[in-house]
Scaffold this active site. Sequence first.
Site, PDB file in Angstrom:
ATOM      1  N   ASP A 118       0.799  -1.228   0.000  1.00 56.44           N
ATOM      2  CA  ASP A 118       0.000   0.000   0.000  1.00 56.44           C
ATOM      3  C   ASP A 118       0.826   1.270   0.000  1.00 56.44           C
ATOM      4  O   ASP A 118       0.266   2.374   0.001  1.00 56.44           O
ATOM      5  CB  ASP A 118      -0.977  -0.015   1.174  1.00 56.44           C
ATOM      6  CG  ASP A 118      -2.112  -0.987   0.925  1.00 56.44           C
ATOM      7  OD1 ASP A 118      -2.584  -1.045  -0.223  1.00 56.44           O
ATOM      8  OD2 ASP A 118      -2.521  -1.684   1.858  1.00 56.44           O
ATOM      9  N   ASP A 173      -7.063  -5.434  -4.831  1.00 60.63           N
ATOM     10  CA  ASP A 173      -6.786  -4.036  -4.473  1.00 60.63           C
ATOM     11  C   ASP A 173      -5.395  -3.595  -4.948  1.00 60.63           C
ATOM     12  O   ASP A 173      -5.154  -2.423  -5.215  1.00 60.63           O
ATOM     13  CB  ASP A 173      -6.820  -3.811  -2.950  1.00 60.63           C
ATOM     14  CG  ASP A 173      -7.794  -4.677  -2.189  1.00 60.63           C
ATOM     15  OD1 ASP A 173      -8.153  -5.754  -2.689  1.00 60.63           O
ATOM     16  OD2 ASP A 173      -8.180  -4.299  -1.081  1.00 60.63           O
TER      17      ASP A 173
HETATM   18  N1  GLY Z   1      -7.155  -2.921   1.080  1.00 56.46           N
HETATM   19  C1  GLY Z   1      -7.935  -1.823   0.780  1.00 56.46           C
HETATM   20  C2  GLY Z   1      -9.371  -1.966   1.089  1.00 56.46           C
HETATM   21  O1  GLY Z   1      -9.761  -2.394   2.158  1.00 56.46           O
HETATM   22  O2  GLY Z   1     -10.146  -1.660   0.246  1.00 56.46           O
END
Ligand code: GLY
Length: 392
Positions: A118, A173
């Site tokens: 992230d 994601d």
């Molecule tokens: N990992 C990012 C979300 O929870 O959307």
Amino acid sequence: MVHRYRSFLIAAIFLFASFACHAPALRRDRKPSCRDALSFALSQLRRSITEIPAGRFPIRTKAQGAWELTPPETWTSGFYPGCLWLAFRLSGDSSWIQPARMKTGELKEQQFNTGTHDVGFMMMSSYGQAFLLNPNEEDRQNLLQSARSLASRFNSKAGCIQSWNGDFQVIIDNMMNLELLFWASRHGGGPDLHEIAVSHARQTIRNHLREDGGSFHVVVYDTATGLIREKRTAQGYAAGSTWARGQAWGIYGFTMCFRETGDSLYLRTALRMADYFLDHLPEDHVPFWDFNLPEDHPRRVRDASAAAIASSALLELRNDVRDPAPYDRAAERMLGALIDRYLSRGTESSGIIVHAAYNANSRNPDDWDASTIWGDYYFLEALYRYLHRTES
Ligand code: GLY
């Protein structure tokens, strides 16, 4: 320093002029009523500047409506500075620059964070936006180092970046974080970063996408063989279901991959994922947290953040197709629903958009139904894209 702020001022004048030029093209009766929503969003954000202390970042609201705050290494830390940059881009008001710059600077050490995929979200929504408005060497270097940190999580057997630690888990994601690699490759980081992003995107198409255009949330790889061990979910309803926000990340991520590469495979993938998303929306155009949620599920809540992400993605995707009208209409309907029924006006929430589900499988009710900082970020980005789109 003086030079930096002169550049900001020029950017402010330019943005304000461009905003003013676009404004008359908007019909007064045009739905959704973006101007009113924007002025509400700006007032919520203005309040947050004095409420959020240094070194802390909002993630989602708690039961009483205040933000839950996290340290800089949390995956969502870039979205708050990103909201402040978007406030500047949307309003042309240069008083947003100083708080935006300050919160962005608090993330500087994250360029060395190799513990999470992230770092892409964190740095592109903060430093990426800062650089867009005021390109400079220091921020370029921060972003290049961030991309190297992200690339350190690539495994050539799996052909992917590791999303979560422990087993080699890749989540849909993760498509969002590839933007940092493409950006860095174009800004002096070398071709390897581009190649890693392409490899990850292709593996995602092979292994996360289903025939019907829906997606698996999590794929677990065996890094000795590169084979898949398991496909499952973490935030979705079931292993084989389609988690709404994951689908939105996919639409956005593959649209971005098409922008960065021009490869039509990504455009086709984005369209497949978008069509699935739109075909499975309920009547009010804001999805439940999973598209395969049974009618009698006890936690049948919406994820308004998924609608915000998807609206913003569609407002880019519409530029890539011969007939943008269906995607324009879909984005306008979702954005209109968020404005009409999901603004936090009249509630205790410190956020802008309510009824987002961070994780409906969690035991904590605040994770089922709250404002989220990423929901607010992509809502503001969608508003920006909507107000600045070229008429079809
Ligand atoms: N990992 C990012 C979300 O929870 O959307």
